[in-house]
Scaffold this active site. Structure first.
Site, PDB file in Angstrom:
ATOM      1  N   SER A  29      27.417  65.112   4.643  1.00 40.20           N
ATOM      2  CA  SER A  29      26.859  63.769   4.778  1.00 40.20           C
ATOM      3  C   SER A  29      27.901  62.673   4.791  1.00 40.20           C
ATOM      4  CB  SER A  29      25.852  63.523   3.660  1.00 40.20           C
ATOM      5  OG  SER A  29      26.488  63.622   2.410  1.00 40.20           O
ATOM      6  N   HIS A  55      20.106  66.332   4.698  1.00 42.66           N
ATOM      7  CA  HIS A  55      20.388  65.367   5.772  1.00 42.66           C
ATOM      8  C   HIS A  55      20.005  65.915   7.144  1.00 42.66           C
ATOM      9  CE1 HIS A  55      22.293  61.880   3.898  1.00 42.66           C
ATOM     10  NE2 HIS A  55      22.768  62.726   3.001  1.00 42.66           N
ATOM     11  N   LYS A  95      14.499  61.618   1.784  1.00 40.91           N
ATOM     12  CA  LYS A  95      15.259  61.095   2.917  1.00 40.91           C
ATOM     13  C   LYS A  95      14.320  60.956   4.121  1.00 40.91           C
ATOM     14  CE  LYS A  95      19.879  62.164   1.264  1.00 40.91           C
ATOM     15  NZ  LYS A  95      20.302  63.273   0.435  1.00 40.91           N
TER      16      LYS A  95
HETATM   17  C1  PLP Z   1      20.675  63.535  -0.966  1.00 40.25           C
HETATM   18  C2  PLP Z   1      21.092  64.936  -1.169  1.00 40.25           C
HETATM   19  C3  PLP Z   1      20.652  65.653  -2.278  1.00 40.25           C
HETATM   20  C4  PLP Z   1      19.859  65.021  -3.371  1.00 40.25           C
HETATM   21  O1  PLP Z   1      18.567  64.726  -2.946  1.00 40.25           O
HETATM   22  P1  PLP Z   1      17.566  64.021  -3.962  1.00 40.25           P
HETATM   23  O2  PLP Z   1      16.242  64.555  -3.596  1.00 40.25           O
HETATM   24  O3  PLP Z   1      17.725  62.565  -3.728  1.00 40.25           O
HETATM   25  O4  PLP Z   1      17.993  64.396  -5.327  1.00 40.25           O
HETATM   26  C5  PLP Z   1      21.002  66.987  -2.372  1.00 40.25           C
HETATM   27  N1  PLP Z   1      21.764  67.581  -1.432  1.00 40.25           N
HETATM   28  C6  PLP Z   1      22.233  66.904  -0.374  1.00 40.25           C
HETATM   29  C7  PLP Z   1      23.072  67.607   0.643  1.00 40.25           C
HETATM   30  C8  PLP Z   1      21.920  65.551  -0.213  1.00 40.25           C
HETATM   31  O5  PLP Z   1      22.383  64.889   0.832  1.00 40.25           O
END
Ligand code: PLP
Length: 401
Positions: free
Chosen positions: A189, A217, A248
Site C-alpha cells: 500500500s 487494498h 476500505k
Molecule cells: C488497512 C490494512 C489493514 C487493516 O485494516 P483495518 O480493517 O482497518 O484494521 C490490514 N492489512 C492491510 C494490508 C491494510 O492495508
C-alpha cells in the site's frame, strides 16, 4: 515517578517534532467522499478535493449502504454487547460471513473487529513451533505483529524478491518445518504495486507451502467482480487464505475477515484471540457491508471509471516531471524522499484545495518520504485535472522539480 515518565514522553515527542516526523490530523466536518469540508486552524471551513482515502469505489457515503445500515439499526439494534460465542451472533453476522465466502469462492469466512485483528489472530492458532511462516518484508504492520504472536519459526524475504523467497523456503524445509505458510500483502500500500502471486504460488507448490494474501487494498476494486489480487492474477484458490477489510473499498465502515478452507475458519472460531475476546461487529456495520459487497461485485462501471482516473493522473504527473513509482493500482506514490519536503508539498496542496497526505518514517523507510495519492471513483475527470494543476503549482512553489 509520574512526572519523570511524562517528561520522558515529552522528550520523545520533541524528538519526533525536531525530525519533522509529527503527524497531525486535520478535522473533516462532512462525510467521506470525493469532496469534503475541513475546519481550518482559524475555525473557517474549506471544501477540498480528497485524493487520499481508501474509498476506492466511492461507497463510503453511498445512499443504498446508508439505507441498509439504517434499516439494521431499527431491526437489529445498535450494539451487540457480547463476543460472538456468548450472545453476539445475529443472523446478519452469519449472512455476511457466508456472503463474503460466496463472493470470494471460499468455503467460509470469519469476521473480526478489524483486519488488524484478523491478522493479529490468524497465525497463532494455525502455526505451531514446528511450523514456518515466510513473510514479505513489506507486509502490513498487522501481519508483522500477528507473526510475532505465533510460536512458529519466522523467515523473511525482501519485498517481492522471488529468489529470496525460494531461499527462505529452502531454509524452512531444511530446518525441518512441518507446515510452511507464505504470507504477503496483495497490494503493497505504500508503493502501489501488486504481489507476484503467480510466482509465489508456483514456489509454494514446489515447496509444499500454503499461501495467505492480505487483500485489504484490493477487495472490491481489483480483479473480476472485485475479487482481489488472486482474481486479478488468475491464481484463484491456489491462494488458500485471504484477509480482507470492511474499512476500505467495501463501504469503509469497519471490520475485517479471514476467508478460506472450512477447517481453518472453524479453528479460528475456536482459538483466534481477537475473535474470542472482542466484541461482535455492530449490526449496522454488518448490514452496510453486505450491501457494499452487493454493489462492489457488479460495479464494473465504477472500476472502469477508477481505471481511467488512474491513467489520467499518472500520465499528467509524469508529463509534469514528477517522480512516480510505477504500478497499476489506484495508489500513486509521488516520491519526494525528504520528510520535510513531503510535508511542505502536502501543505502547499492543502492551500490549493487538494487534500493529500505526506508519508514518511516510520510509515515508509528513512529517505523515502512521499505523497501517496489514492484515486477514487468518487472523483471526476475535472477533479483530477484540478489536482494536476495544483500539483504543478505546488511543485514550483516547493521547488521539487
Ligand atoms: C488497512 C490494512 C489493514 C487493516 O485494516 P483495518 O480493517 O482497518 O484494521 C490490514 N492489512 C492491510 C494490508 C491494510 O492495508
Amino acid at each position: 515517578m509520574t512526572s519523570a515518565f511524562l517528561s520522558h514522553l515529552d522528550n520523545v515527542l520533541a524528538e519526533i517534532d525536531a525530525a519533522g516526523l509529527r503527524k497531525s490530523e486535520r478535522i473533516i466536518t462532512t462525510p467521506q467522499d470525493g469532496h469534503f469540508t475541513i475546519r481550518d486552524a482559524h475555525g473557517g471551513r474549506r471544501e477540498m478535493i480528497n485524493m487520499c482515502s481508501n474509498n476506492y469505489l466511492g461507497l463510503a457515503n453511498d445512499p443504498q449502504i446508508i439505507a441498509a445500515a439504517r434499516q439494521a439499526l431499527g431491526d437489529f439494534g445498535f450494539g451487540m454487547a457480547s463476543v460472538r460465542f456468548i450472545c453476539g451472533t445475529q443472523s446478519l453476522h452469519r449472512q455476511l460471513e457466508e456472503r463474503i465466502a460466496g463472493w470470494l469462492g471460499r468455503d467460509d469466512a470469519i469476521l473480526f473487529a478489524a483486519a488488524f485483528d484478523a491478522n493479529g489472530g490468524v497465525f497463532e492458532p494455525l502455526m505451531g513451533p514446528e511450523d514456518a511462516i515466510v513473510s514479505d518484508a513489506l507486509n502490513h504492520a498487522s501481519i508483522i505483529d500477528g507473526i510475532r504472536l505465533a510460536k512458529a519459526r519466522r523467515y523473511r524475504f525482501a519485498n517481492s524478491d522471488m529468489t529470496e523467497l525460494e531461499d527462505q523456503l529452502k531454509k524452512a524445509r531444511g530446518d525441518g518445518a512441518r507446515f510452511v505458510l507464505i504470507v504477503t500483502d496483495g497490494v503493497f500500500s505504500m508503493d502501489g504495486y501488486t504481489a507476484k502471486l503467480q510466482e509465489i504460488c508456483h514456489l509454494a507448490e514446489r515447496y509444499d507451502a500454503l499461501v495467505m494474501v492480505d487483500d485489504a487494498h484490493a477487495h472490491g476494486h481489483l480483479g473480476a467482480r472485485g475479487g482481489g489480487t488472486p482474481a486479478l492474477t488468475g491464481v484463484g484458490n491456489r491462494v488458500q487464505i485471504v484477509t480482507g477489510t470492511l474499512g476500505k473499498t467495501l463501504g469503509g465502515g469497519m471490520g475485517g475477515f479471514i476467508a478460506g478452507p472450512q477447517p481453518i475458519i472453524d479453528l479460528l472460531r475456536q482459538r483466534a484471540r481477537p475473535y474470542l475476546f472482542s466484541n461482535a461487529l455492530a449490526p449496522a456495520l454488518a448490514a452496510g457491508s453486505l450491501k457494499a459487497i452487493d454493489i462492489a461485485e457488479t460495479a464494473d462501471d465504477r472500476r472502469a471509471h477508477l481505471g481511467e482516473l488512474v491513467g489520467r493522473f499518472r500520465s499528467g504527473m509524469t508529463a509534469a516531471g514528477f517522480e512516480l513509482l510505477p504500478g497499476e493500482t489506484p495508489i500513486v506514490p509521488i516520491m519526494l524522499n525528504d520528510a520535510r519536503r513531503a510535508q511542505g508539498m502536502a501543505a502547499a496542496l492543502d492551500r490549493r484545495g487538494v487534500y493529500v497526505a505526506g508519508f514518511f518514517y516510520p510509515v515508509v523507510p528513512q529517505g523515502q518520504a512521499r505523497i501517496r495519492v489514492q484515486l477514487s471513483a468518487a472523483l471526476s475527470e475535472k477533479d483530477v485535472d484540478t489536482a494536476l494543476g495544483a500539483f504543478a503549482e505546488a511543485g514550483r512553489e516547493i521547488g521539487v522539480r
